[in-house]
Design a protein around this motif. Structure first.
Motif, PDB file in Angstrom:
ATOM      1  N   ASN A 192       0.664  -1.204  -0.095  1.00  0.00           N
ATOM      2  CA  ASN A 192      -0.037   0.018  -0.001  1.00  0.00           C
ATOM      3  C   ASN A 192       0.876   1.359   0.166  1.00  0.00           C
ATOM      4  O   ASN A 192       0.158   2.341  -0.208  1.00  0.00           O
ATOM      5  N   LEU A 193       2.144   1.277   0.323  1.00  0.00           N
ATOM      6  CA  LEU A 193       2.790   2.494   0.584  1.00  0.00           C
ATOM      7  C   LEU A 193       3.909   2.632  -0.558  1.00  0.00           C
ATOM      8  O   LEU A 193       4.686   1.379  -0.893  1.00  0.00           O
ATOM      9  N   PRO A 194       4.339   3.691  -1.032  1.00  0.00           N
ATOM     10  CA  PRO A 194       5.387   3.723  -2.037  1.00  0.00           C
ATOM     11  C   PRO A 194       6.522   3.550  -1.305  1.00  0.00           C
ATOM     12  O   PRO A 194       6.919   4.208  -0.429  1.00  0.00           O
ATOM     13  N   ASN A 195       7.532   2.904  -2.201  1.00  0.00           N
ATOM     14  CA  ASN A 195       8.852   2.710  -1.547  1.00  0.00           C
ATOM     15  C   ASN A 195       9.639   3.922  -1.905  1.00  0.00           C
ATOM     16  O   ASN A 195       9.985   4.354  -3.052  1.00  0.00           O
ATOM     17  N   PRO A 196      10.295   4.781  -1.141  1.00  0.00           N
ATOM     18  CA  PRO A 196      10.994   5.705  -1.189  1.00  0.00           C
ATOM     19  C   PRO A 196      12.182   5.751  -2.131  1.00  0.00           C
ATOM     20  O   PRO A 196      12.613   6.490  -2.649  1.00  0.00           O
ATOM     21  N   LYS A 197      12.678   4.293  -1.878  1.00  0.00           N
ATOM     22  CA  LYS A 197      14.031   4.183  -2.928  1.00  0.00           C
ATOM     23  C   LYS A 197      13.459   4.153  -4.304  1.00  0.00           C
ATOM     24  O   LYS A 197      14.254   4.380  -5.445  1.00  0.00           O
ATOM     25  N   LYS A 198      12.186   4.022  -4.760  1.00  0.00           N
ATOM     26  CA  LYS A 198      11.795   3.884  -6.093  1.00  0.00           C
ATOM     27  C   LYS A 198      10.885   5.224  -6.392  1.00  0.00           C
ATOM     28  O   LYS A 198      11.029   5.640  -7.431  1.00  0.00           O
ATOM     29  N   ILE A 199      10.067   5.714  -5.500  1.00  0.00           N
ATOM     30  CA  ILE A 199       9.368   6.788  -5.830  1.00  0.00           C
ATOM     31  C   ILE A 199       9.498   7.798  -4.575  1.00  0.00           C
ATOM     32  O   ILE A 199       9.286   7.412  -3.375  1.00  0.00           O
TER      33      ILE A 199
END
Length: 351
Positions: free
Chosen positions: A226-233
């Motif tokens: 459910n949560l965006p991965n900061p390493k990708k987004i």
């Protein structure tokens, strides 16, 4: 020793989870308390602004920073085995999720509900991080704080930390010339699962068979899905806090909407900020590469090369829309960093 200046301005893009491409006068990684003190002393002697970051997971740089960015990599952990409890003394540069994984590996339970929360230990105390029925204040014993004027360490008992929803005394009274060195955590050996509604989806008939490892695994699945991965987004987690309103305000809202509500200990009511944004129907607004996350509406994302201005403009549109429709003030959760330091949200959002 303090490092010599370089001729270029180093980028902070990989040191803030929003991935905003701004620069600083200098970036210095510190691994000991002494090196931190030496660096701060030099900044003060030369009248150079400075800020101290961990993983840069709860900030938005508004522009290039004119000072020194000190990156906290002061790490270490001591575990004390008591009769009924585990006592953990953890230095503030440790990554929170790494600590959760390590304690599980050591068969020390109680942190699993806070799995996969980004950031370092110091930020956990400042923000009073929380998820799935557990907050940092529930397991905190003390916080060790270094005064950057006297360079003395003070131990702040949990009862004096003024923990509240995503806030603490370290975000207000002690947010200037203070630095969290370590935290103390107390975990009972008599483990009891903390059951949060989302967890019951798979385990409502198997609660008795729950283990810390199953809860950890399930929460990691939920957050990853459910949560965006900061390493990708690029993102900083929830950009806004869930509003806390009076019972009178909540009753008025409930007379009009089927609104998720969560009674608080102080008699106030916490409501879902994501629900408010969803209900407003902002129609997937994009400003440049700044956007609202499709699943978690409280999260603003940097799809690729968003500027701080694009993210701020999007946030203002959301903030003003919610104010007009619901008469509710969405308070930002992230900290804003300007050219010389923190910028108060009131400079950006009007009440």
């Amino acid at each position: 020793m303090y490092q010599k200046s370089h001729l270029y301005s180093p980028s902070l893009k990989n040191l803030n989870t929003f991935a905003i491409d701004v620069t600083a006068k200098k970036i210095i990684f510190v691994k000991t308390i002494q090196s931190l003190i030496v660096t701060v002393q030099h900044c003060k002697c030369t009248h150079t602004p400075y800020i101290i970051l961990g993983e840069g997971s709860n900030i938005l740089f508004l522009e290039n920073y004119a000072g020194v960015v000190i990156i906290n990599r002061i790490k270490g952990m001591k575990i004390t085995d008591k009769n009924k409890f585990w006592l953990l003394h953890i230095l503030s540069g440790e990554k929170w999720h790494d600590v959760v994984k390590y304690t599980l590996k050591c068969n020390i339970f109680g942190l699993e509900n806070l799995a996969l929360i980004p950031g370092c230990i110091g930020s956990a105390a400042i923000q009073n991080i929380g998820a799935y029925g557990l907050e940092f204040k529930d397991i905190c014993l003390y916080v060790d704080m270094l005064c950057l004027k006297s360079y003395k360490i003070h131990r702040i008992d949990v009862n004096s930390c003024e923990f509240s929803y995503r806030s603490s005394i370290f975000k207000h009274k002690y947010n200037i010339d203070c630095f969290i060195i370590a935290v103390g955590i107390k975990l009972t050996k008599k483990w009891t699962p903390i059951i949060f509604p989302l967890l019951n989806v798979n385990y409502n008939t198997q609660i008795k068979n729950l283990t810390p490892y199953k809860i950890f695994s399930e929460i990691c699945k939920i957050r990853t899905k459910n949560l965006p991965n900061p390493k990708k987004i690029g993102n900083a987690g929830s950009f806004f806090k869930n509003p806390i309103i009076t019972k009178q305000q909540a009753n008025k809202m409930l007379s009009l909407y089927n609104l998720p509500c969560y009674p608080q200990e102080n008699g106030l009511i916490k409501i879902s900020g994501g629900w408010l944004i969803q209900k407003y129907r902002f129609k997937n607004i994009n400003i440049g590469d700044a956007a609202i996350h499709k699943k978690k509406k409280l999260i603003l994302i940097n799809k690729k090369n968003a500027t701080a201005n694009e993210i701020i403009n999007l946030a203002i549109i959301i903030h003003n829309g919610i104010m007009r429709k619901f008469n509710i003030f969405l308070e930002p959760e992230v900290d804003f960093i300007g050219i010389k330091g923190k910028v108060h949200p009131s400079k950006i959002f009007k009440s």
